[in-house]
Design a protein around this motif. Sequence first.
Motif, PDB file in Angstrom:
ATOM      1  N   VAL A 174       0.852  -1.188   0.000  1.00  0.00           N
ATOM      2  CA  VAL A 174       0.000   0.000   0.000  1.00  0.00           C
ATOM      3  C   VAL A 174       0.888   1.237   0.000  1.00  0.00           C
ATOM      4  O   VAL A 174       1.854   1.323   0.774  1.00  0.00           O
ATOM      5  N   GLU A 175       0.580   2.195  -0.864  1.00  0.00           N
ATOM      6  CA  GLU A 175       1.335   3.452  -0.877  1.00  0.00           C
ATOM      7  C   GLU A 175       1.141   4.192   0.441  1.00  0.00           C
ATOM      8  O   GLU A 175       0.041   4.203   1.010  1.00  0.00           O
ATOM      9  N   ASN A 176       2.192   4.838   0.891  1.00  0.00           N
ATOM     10  CA  ASN A 176       2.185   5.464   2.206  1.00  0.00           C
ATOM     11  C   ASN A 176       1.148   6.574   2.314  1.00  0.00           C
ATOM     12  O   ASN A 176       0.327   6.588   3.229  1.00  0.00           O
ATOM     13  N   GLU A 177       1.152   7.528   1.366  1.00  0.00           N
ATOM     14  CA  GLU A 177       0.282   8.693   1.485  1.00  0.00           C
ATOM     15  C   GLU A 177      -1.111   8.452   0.921  1.00  0.00           C
ATOM     16  O   GLU A 177      -2.116   8.775   1.553  1.00  0.00           O
ATOM     17  N   SER A 178      -1.181   7.880  -0.258  1.00  0.00           N
ATOM     18  CA  SER A 178      -2.481   7.734  -0.919  1.00  0.00           C
ATOM     19  C   SER A 178      -3.295   6.546  -0.411  1.00  0.00           C
ATOM     20  O   SER A 178      -4.495   6.485  -0.627  1.00  0.00           O
ATOM     21  N   LYS A 179      -2.642   5.584   0.248  1.00  0.00           N
ATOM     22  CA  LYS A 179      -3.272   4.334   0.707  1.00  0.00           C
ATOM     23  C   LYS A 179      -3.769   3.479  -0.460  1.00  0.00           C
ATOM     24  O   LYS A 179      -4.648   2.630  -0.291  1.00  0.00           O
ATOM     25  N   LYS A 180      -3.205   3.673  -1.644  1.00  0.00           N
ATOM     26  CA  LYS A 180      -3.658   2.907  -2.809  1.00  0.00           C
ATOM     27  C   LYS A 180      -2.928   1.572  -2.908  1.00  0.00           C
ATOM     28  O   LYS A 180      -1.759   1.452  -2.551  1.00  0.00           O
ATOM     29  N   ASN A 181      -3.649   0.585  -3.396  1.00  0.00           N
ATOM     30  CA  ASN A 181      -3.114  -0.769  -3.511  1.00  0.00           C
ATOM     31  C   ASN A 181      -2.101  -0.875  -4.646  1.00  0.00           C
ATOM     32  O   ASN A 181      -2.283  -0.291  -5.715  1.00  0.00           O
ATOM     33  N   CYS A 182      -1.043  -1.645  -4.408  1.00  0.00           N
ATOM     34  CA  CYS A 182      -0.029  -1.955  -5.414  1.00  0.00           C
ATOM     35  C   CYS A 182       0.202  -3.468  -5.390  1.00  0.00           C
ATOM     36  O   CYS A 182       0.087  -4.098  -4.336  1.00  0.00           O
ATOM     37  N   PHE A 183       0.558  -4.018  -6.541  1.00  0.00           N
ATOM     38  CA  PHE A 183       0.781  -5.458  -6.622  1.00  0.00           C
ATOM     39  C   PHE A 183       2.014  -5.761  -7.468  1.00  0.00           C
ATOM     40  O   PHE A 183       2.230  -5.137  -8.503  1.00  0.00           O
ATOM     41  N   MET A 184       2.812  -6.707  -6.977  1.00  0.00           N
ATOM     42  CA  MET A 184       3.910  -7.268  -7.750  1.00  0.00           C
ATOM     43  C   MET A 184       3.550  -8.717  -8.039  1.00  0.00           C
ATOM     44  O   MET A 184       3.395  -9.527  -7.114  1.00  0.00           O
ATOM     45  N   LEU A 185       3.375  -9.035  -9.311  1.00  0.00           N
ATOM     46  CA  LEU A 185       3.069 -10.401  -9.728  1.00  0.00           C
ATOM     47  C   LEU A 185       4.381 -11.070 -10.112  1.00  0.00           C
ATOM     48  O   LEU A 185       4.973 -10.729 -11.137  1.00  0.00           O
ATOM     49  N   HIS A 186       4.848 -11.988  -9.279  1.00  0.00           N
ATOM     50  CA  HIS A 186       6.138 -12.623  -9.531  1.00  0.00           C
ATOM     51  C   HIS A 186       6.035 -13.661 -10.647  1.00  0.00           C
ATOM     52  O   HIS A 186       4.933 -14.084 -11.028  1.00  0.00           O
ATOM     53  N   ALA A 187       7.181 -14.055 -11.152  1.00  0.00           N
ATOM     54  CA  ALA A 187       7.221 -14.943 -12.319  1.00  0.00           C
ATOM     55  C   ALA A 187       6.410 -16.214 -12.102  1.00  0.00           C
ATOM     56  O   ALA A 187       5.757 -16.705 -13.034  1.00  0.00           O
ATOM     57  N   ARG A 188       6.409 -16.746 -10.885  1.00  0.00           N
ATOM     58  CA  ARG A 188       5.678 -17.990 -10.630  1.00  0.00           C
ATOM     59  C   ARG A 188       4.158 -17.805 -10.697  1.00  0.00           C
ATOM     60  O   ARG A 188       3.415 -18.785 -10.727  1.00  0.00           O
TER      61      ARG A 188
END
Length: 203
Positions: free
Chosen positions: A50-64
């Motif tokens: 989650v971004e610190n200020e905006s509280k927006k969701n972020c995702f890292m989709l790993h190779a697997r």
Amino acid sequence: MEVQCHPHRYRSILRGSDSPAIHDNIPLEKLYDQLRAGVFLNNRTVKYSVENESKKNCFMLHARYFIIQRSDEPSCWKWVIEEDPSSDVVVLNVRWLDARCKFEVSILSPKTTYEVVFLIKLTPSASGWEDPVHFGVTLPDGTKQERKVNLKEKPKGEWIEIKAGEVSTSECKEGQMELFMFEHSDHWKSGLVFKGALIRPTN
């Protein structure tokens, strides 16, 4: 940047957490440090933050997380672990490069434009990349965004970010989008390290 009062659907997202220490009874204030650092989901194939200020969701989709053609064949691909606890995948020798996955748009933060960025690295001995590689995103309504990238022009030995497309959650509120990377020529290719793809807000 629009500030959310709390992360969108964070409780339902965390039900897929790999950590038994994260559960519904923990107050949001105590979760924030973990959410900023990132929490692994789905057997360490996805990292949610989650971004610190905006509280927006972020995702890292790993190779697997991706379906990679012939990735279970040691003569074609090799799974390795670098500084990150998730696995990267190295192409040893293939002609058919094809990696795809689907992702649910509804868990992205509302009224936000996200960019989809693939993370790759070419080893010093990488070869066979005469033809451009296709990077792209197909949105839930079938709209396709696609880029052709000449990897021969990219530096070797360092991580490269390649933007594949964007999704606006003002327009796409639910359904699955597909992320893809492919190169289907007859050239034998080697020396590509694939970490995965980032889905991160731009506003």
